[in-house]
Design a protein around this motif. Structure first.
Motif, PDB file in Angstrom:
ATOM      1  N   THR A   1       1.145  -1.529   0.163  1.00 17.62           N
ATOM      2  CA  THR A   1      -0.156   0.354  -0.193  1.00 17.62           C
ATOM      3  C   THR A   1       1.062   1.419  -0.510  1.00 17.62           C
ATOM      4  O   THR A   1       0.523   2.298   0.413  1.00 17.62           O
ATOM      5  CB  THR A   1      -0.620   0.185   0.875  1.00 17.62           C
ATOM      6  OG1 THR A   1      -0.356  -0.057   2.105  1.00 17.62           O
ATOM      7  CG2 THR A   1      -2.342  -0.951   1.092  1.00 17.62           C
TER       8      THR A   1
ATOM      9  N   TYR B   1       2.654   2.612  -2.891  1.00 17.89           N
ATOM     10  CA  TYR B   1       1.613   2.843  -4.379  1.00 17.89           C
ATOM     11  C   TYR B   1       0.259   2.719  -3.971  1.00 17.89           C
ATOM     12  O   TYR B   1      -0.134   2.327  -2.885  1.00 17.89           O
ATOM     13  CB  TYR B   1       1.489   1.869  -5.379  1.00 17.89           C
ATOM     14  CG  TYR B   1       3.275   1.448  -5.850  1.00 17.89           C
ATOM     15  CD1 TYR B   1       4.482   2.194  -5.812  1.00 17.89           C
ATOM     16  CD2 TYR B   1       3.391   0.097  -5.220  1.00 17.89           C
ATOM     17  CE1 TYR B   1       5.262   1.563  -5.407  1.00 17.89           C
ATOM     18  CE2 TYR B   1       4.715  -0.340  -5.284  1.00 17.89           C
ATOM     19  CZ  TYR B   1       5.716   0.620  -5.651  1.00 17.89           C
ATOM     20  OH  TYR B   1       6.934  -0.332  -5.987  1.00 17.89           O
ATOM     21  N   LEU B   2      -0.317   4.119  -4.945  1.00 19.74           N
ATOM     22  CA  LEU B   2      -1.650   4.461  -4.857  1.00 19.74           C
ATOM     23  C   LEU B   2      -2.467   2.824  -5.433  1.00 19.74           C
ATOM     24  O   LEU B   2      -2.013   3.116  -5.940  1.00 19.74           O
ATOM     25  CB  LEU B   2      -1.390   6.080  -5.316  1.00 19.74           C
ATOM     26  CG  LEU B   2      -1.317   7.054  -4.552  1.00 19.74           C
ATOM     27  CD1 LEU B   2      -1.470   8.051  -5.753  1.00 19.74           C
ATOM     28  CD2 LEU B   2      -1.437   7.200  -3.386  1.00 19.74           C
ATOM     29  N   HIS B   3      -3.587   2.863  -4.474  1.00 16.31           N
ATOM     30  CA  HIS B   3      -4.411   2.034  -5.359  1.00 16.31           C
ATOM     31  C   HIS B   3      -5.940   2.378  -4.737  1.00 16.31           C
ATOM     32  O   HIS B   3      -6.316   2.568  -4.123  1.00 16.31           O
ATOM     33  CB  HIS B   3      -3.843   0.838  -5.127  1.00 16.31           C
ATOM     34  CG  HIS B   3      -4.727  -0.610  -5.644  1.00 16.31           C
ATOM     35  ND1 HIS B   3      -5.729  -1.048  -5.828  1.00 16.31           N
ATOM     36  CD2 HIS B   3      -3.948  -0.928  -7.570  1.00 16.31           C
ATOM     37  CE1 HIS B   3      -5.832  -1.869  -6.555  1.00 16.31           C
ATOM     38  NE2 HIS B   3      -5.199  -2.208  -7.636  1.00 16.31           N
ATOM     39  N   ASP B   4      -6.972   2.587  -5.763  1.00 13.14           N
ATOM     40  CA  ASP B   4      -8.513   2.564  -5.040  1.00 13.14           C
ATOM     41  C   ASP B   4      -8.844   1.734  -4.135  1.00 13.14           C
ATOM     42  O   ASP B   4      -9.815   1.634  -3.848  1.00 13.14           O
ATOM     43  CB  ASP B   4      -9.081   2.603  -6.821  1.00 13.14           C
ATOM     44  CG  ASP B   4      -9.005   3.735  -7.960  1.00 13.14           C
ATOM     45  OD1 ASP B   4      -9.291   5.228  -6.900  1.00 13.14           O
ATOM     46  OD2 ASP B   4      -8.822   4.067  -8.594  1.00 13.14           O
TER      47      ASP B   4
ATOM     48  N   ILE C   1      -7.801  -0.283  -1.614  1.00  9.47           N
ATOM     49  CA  ILE C   1      -7.878  -0.573  -0.060  1.00  9.47           C
ATOM     50  C   ILE C   1      -9.451   0.776  -0.021  1.00  9.47           C
ATOM     51  O   ILE C   1     -10.158   0.595   0.820  1.00  9.47           O
ATOM     52  CB  ILE C   1      -6.593   0.314   0.421  1.00  9.47           C
ATOM     53  CG1 ILE C   1      -6.859  -0.447   1.424  1.00  9.47           C
ATOM     54  CG2 ILE C   1      -5.764   1.105  -0.159  1.00  9.47           C
ATOM     55  CD1 ILE C   1      -5.595   0.294   2.602  1.00  9.47           C
ATOM     56  N   LEU C   2      -9.370   1.781  -0.841  1.00  8.29           N
ATOM     57  CA  LEU C   2     -10.447   2.773  -0.655  1.00  8.29           C
ATOM     58  C   LEU C   2     -11.577   2.373  -0.391  1.00  8.29           C
ATOM     59  O   LEU C   2     -12.301   3.197  -0.058  1.00  8.29           O
ATOM     60  CB  LEU C   2      -9.502   4.296  -0.658  1.00  8.29           C
ATOM     61  CG  LEU C   2      -8.125   4.446  -0.731  1.00  8.29           C
ATOM     62  CD1 LEU C   2      -7.710   5.403  -1.745  1.00  8.29           C
ATOM     63  CD2 LEU C   2      -7.626   5.012   0.457  1.00  8.29           C
ATOM     64  N   ASP C   3     -11.912   2.328  -1.279  1.00  8.48           N
ATOM     65  CA  ASP C   3     -12.972   1.504  -2.144  1.00  8.48           C
ATOM     66  C   ASP C   3     -13.661   0.325  -0.157  1.00  8.48           C
ATOM     67  O   ASP C   3     -14.424   0.621  -0.199  1.00  8.48           O
ATOM     68  CB  ASP C   3     -13.118   0.940  -3.172  1.00  8.48           C
ATOM     69  CG  ASP C   3     -13.111   1.338  -4.071  1.00  8.48           C
ATOM     70  OD1 ASP C   3     -12.388   3.285  -4.395  1.00  8.48           O
ATOM     71  OD2 ASP C   3     -11.911   1.254  -5.536  1.00  8.48           O
TER      72      ASP C   3
ATOM     73  N   VAL D   1     -12.657   0.628   2.466  1.00  6.75           N
ATOM     74  CA  VAL D   1     -12.296   1.143   3.894  1.00  6.75           C
ATOM     75  C   VAL D   1     -13.702   1.871   3.544  1.00  6.75           C
ATOM     76  O   VAL D   1     -14.828   1.564   4.900  1.00  6.75           O
ATOM     77  CB  VAL D   1     -11.309   1.574   4.329  1.00  6.75           C
ATOM     78  CG1 VAL D   1     -11.590   2.396   5.779  1.00  6.75           C
ATOM     79  CG2 VAL D   1     -10.077   0.473   4.304  1.00  6.75           C
ATOM     80  N   GLU D   2     -14.244   2.098   2.599  1.00  2.72           N
ATOM     81  CA  GLU D   2     -15.152   3.044   2.677  1.00  2.72           C
ATOM     82  C   GLU D   2     -16.769   2.469   2.868  1.00  2.72           C
ATOM     83  O   GLU D   2     -17.440   2.941   3.486  1.00  2.72           O
ATOM     84  CB  GLU D   2     -14.952   4.359   0.756  1.00  2.72           C
ATOM     85  CG  GLU D   2     -16.688   4.716   0.870  1.00  2.72           C
ATOM     86  CD  GLU D   2     -16.449   6.405   0.872  1.00  2.72           C
ATOM     87  OE1 GLU D   2     -16.175   6.967   2.302  1.00  2.72           O
ATOM     88  OE2 GLU D   2     -15.323   7.104   0.264  1.00  2.72           O
TER      89      GLU D   2
ATOM     90  N   ASN E   1      -4.041  -5.452   0.234  1.00  6.56           N
ATOM     91  CA  ASN E   1      -3.112  -5.056  -1.172  1.00  6.56           C
ATOM     92  C   ASN E   1      -4.137  -5.751  -1.996  1.00  6.56           C
ATOM     93  O   ASN E   1      -5.650  -5.349  -1.208  1.00  6.56           O
ATOM     94  CB  ASN E   1      -2.017  -6.593  -0.403  1.00  6.56           C
ATOM     95  CG  ASN E   1      -3.015  -7.993  -1.083  1.00  6.56           C
ATOM     96  OD1 ASN E   1      -3.380  -8.138  -2.105  1.00  6.56           O
ATOM     97  ND2 ASN E   1      -2.213  -8.692   0.344  1.00  6.56           N
TER      98      ASN E   1
END
Lengths: 429, 429
Positions: free
Chosen positions: A78, A80-83, A85-87, A89-90, A302
């Motif tokens: 993590t 690097y930026l990646h959608d 993990i954010l998708d 957790v949201e 990841n």
């Protein structure tokens, strides 16, 4: 290679060491899974009434597809930026109180609880932890101290920070308002304070699954949460077993029990067996923890783990698995209650949604636990192709905790078989 | 959903909390990987000279196939019998000394080191641990104490059990026989004994990767191992970074350093990014640990993890990746040595196999670290599509640690680019 059962058992002892537990004295060699079904190496089919890790069913196609697709595209850390993990957790935090708005992703529930305890220390500046005397929260040095039934003989002196309260027991020791439990927590808080260690947190599974899932009414944890907050400690709810809609009434058991924890920890069912765990909390607690620890977890969050975990949440929604748990759970409760009328040794019937069971007793008056009998029942069920287990302080409570797509028909097969096994199993062997 | 870089950064702060590290001030948004290549969201291609987790290459087809096939067949815990875990442990232990014949599988290297430290306590009855002052071995409460550079401000008082020795440094402080290192370990052993805590174990990465991979000759750890054994302690070798053929001369760096550890721990590259870790040791140590702890890990050793890990070992063998690391590593060392003749600020060239790099200094006489300059070089490389990092006590050592299928052509592209970047990067910004 393909080994016989005897070879598998011998190789386990040689390669994995002593004291590696198996289910059943003559363990099952499982080679295939699908939905609520497992197959052994001889092609025999078992109804799985035990495994909560494959939450949305063994080899769930949506989860398997998500894993394959993402493993074939990118799997990295993590930094690097990646959608993904954010998708995730949201989506995950949208299922809990607004107050719980951030998360750390790990690989296991043990790692999650290890972080949760350090969050409590970071926030309170104190180290005293309280848990029940019949629970399990994981396997790290720190977290394994939470298992009183298995207190490690070693452990870097960490035992001093842990105190225990009697597990709630609605059958033998009713406490319908949860006042006595709250009082016993208050007593242990006082002991921690008196010893100079101070009180940092109470850790509980809000549905007390390992303790035998007592029949606590909704809202039962409220007085306890009040005691914890008044003492300045954190309430940590371990939803590793009780979460993701298991109880059929709420997505999380803490919601059922009427409280908002300071920290919620997750594991087993989160990725349907793919190793992912997590800690959900508020930004203040997360920030305070991160001040003390530059926590980084190579595999945690990841893209493949997150793809699996997103697929699990989508499957729960799309297949209405929470509603299914409620519906099938109600049917199961009806069936098991009917069995209790017929079979003398069913002392108590408990559960909610797809965690249910019954306590086996030698005598309904004395409530003497029928622990050996329970073992024989479990083995009898296995002989007839149904897998489940036992738990609770006396190891006499049937533990039935199937994958969430468990159907009315599956429940009927389970209880028809149980009826037969109970009728044929001798009380004294 | 697809976020812009600014949105990704904002959502990370909101959902994952403060202090979550990224690579580069303007982090890369990676969306795809294949072999030694990564692609960002704009379709830009990067040569990956950093990531050791995708050991046999990003999205390695053999590993991905193994994961998909097994995830589609069965994924469950180890309380049922299964060939996968036994096949893997058999294969893994065949690569080490006969003495190391059993294993516990976990999900992360952190979990593995957490077990290793408890094994040391179980075996010795003592708690004093020694590590170097510039290392990292993981993130649990216990194991995070091994990072002196990041000593937690909290941590249940565990800090008292940890003492540190100066990391070996072949450039600034040569110790070619390893005698001085052994002596400093002996000193800290004596301190542990004097304090009453007693000495339990020394934990080292045998190739000292985080410390800047000093140019220690083969067999260098022998005197240290002797000191540890004489004192009755355990030698724990953390091969999370240095193992699986990374150094190009041996499968495990402890073999290169001439020792057989009592415990070897594994993580990152083991499953090519799939979360799996492990502890390899002898049956006596494993048995003693298991007497104190009924250790069970829900995800550890599950069929999918083992399928991934078996595929990694097969790929190393079939693609001759150890030999490739030796060959390409030798070429890289030649190229970087040539660069050192041209560029004044390359103070030292080090490495073995596919872990190599160079220490950047402001002045070859004074050896003053060029830490800020190193940062600018790393950013310059990234601008030209090459990803690598830095490490060592002064954060001035280029850390080049690509996936193992890295080729001569890849190395040439790396060093052609580095040559250009070194020529264009100002020493004073």
């Amino acid at each position: 290679m393909t080994r016989s059962n005897a070879e598998l058992i011998a190789d386990r002892a040689r390669l994995l060491g002593p004291n590696v537990s198996t289910f059943y004295d003559n363990p099952v060699h499982i080679v295939k899974g699908e939905g609520v079904w497992l197959w052994d190496a001889d092609g025999r089919k078992y109804l799985d009434c035990y495994n909560n890790v494959p939450h949305v069913g063994h080899c769930n196609p949506r989860v398997v597809d998500a894993i394959c697709r993402q493993a074939n595209t990118l799997n990295t850390h993590t930094r690097y930026l990646h959608d993904g993990i954010l998708d995730y957790v949201e989506k995950l935090t949208s299922t809990v109180d607004d107050h719980l708005d951030t998360a750390i992703l790990t690989c296991t529930g043990s790692e999650a609880n290890d972080i949760a305890l350090r969050m409590a220390e970071s926030m309170t500046g104190k180290r005293g932890i309280i848990a029940t005397d019949a629970t399990y929260h994981g396997n790290t040095s720190l977290v394994s101290q939470l298992s009183k039934s298995n207190v490690p003989t070693v452990g870097f002196g960490l035992g001093q920070f842990f105190r225990f309260v009697g597990a709630p027991d609605s059958y033998r020791n009713p406490d319908p308002e949860g006042m006595r439990f709250a009082e016993s927590v208050a007593e242990q808080i006082a002991e921690h304070e008196k010893s100079g260690i101070g009180f940092a947190a109470l850790v509980v599974c809000p549905y007390f699954l390992n303790e035998g899932f007592p029949d606590n009414p909704d809202g039962w944890l409220k007085p306890t949460a009040e005691v914890v907050r008044k003492a300045g400690g954190l309430l940590i709810c371990d939803e590793v077993q009780s979460g993701f809609g298991r109880t059929g009434t709420h997505m999380w058991a803490h919601q059922k029990m009427g409280v908002v924890p300071d920290v919620m920890t997750l594991g087993k069912p989160m990725g349907n067996g793919h190793p992912i765990g997590g800690v959900v909390t508020n930004s203040e607690i997360l920030g305070t923890f991160r001040k003390g620890y530059r926590y980084f977890n190579t595999f945690g969050g990841n893209p493949v783990s997150c793809a699996a975990a997103i697929a699990v949440l989508e499957e729960i929604e799309d297949k209405h698995l929470l509603e299914n748990a409620r519906k099938v759970g109600a049917h199961a409760r009806m069936r098991i209650t009917r069995l209790a009328k017929k079979h003398e040794f069913i002392g108590d019937v408990r559960g909610s949604g797809l965690i249910f069971g019954a306590e086996m007793v030698l005598d309904r008056e004395t409530k003497q636990p029928a622990s050996a009998f329970t073992d024989r029942v479990i083995n009898g069920m296995r002989e007839r192709g149904v897998i489940h287990s036992k738990l609770g302080r006396h190891k006499n409570t049937l533990k039935i905790r199937p994958p969430m797509p468990f159907s009315i028909e599956n429940a009927d097969l389970l209880f028809d078989t149980l009826d037969e096994v109970l009728a044929k199993t001798p009380l004294d062997a």
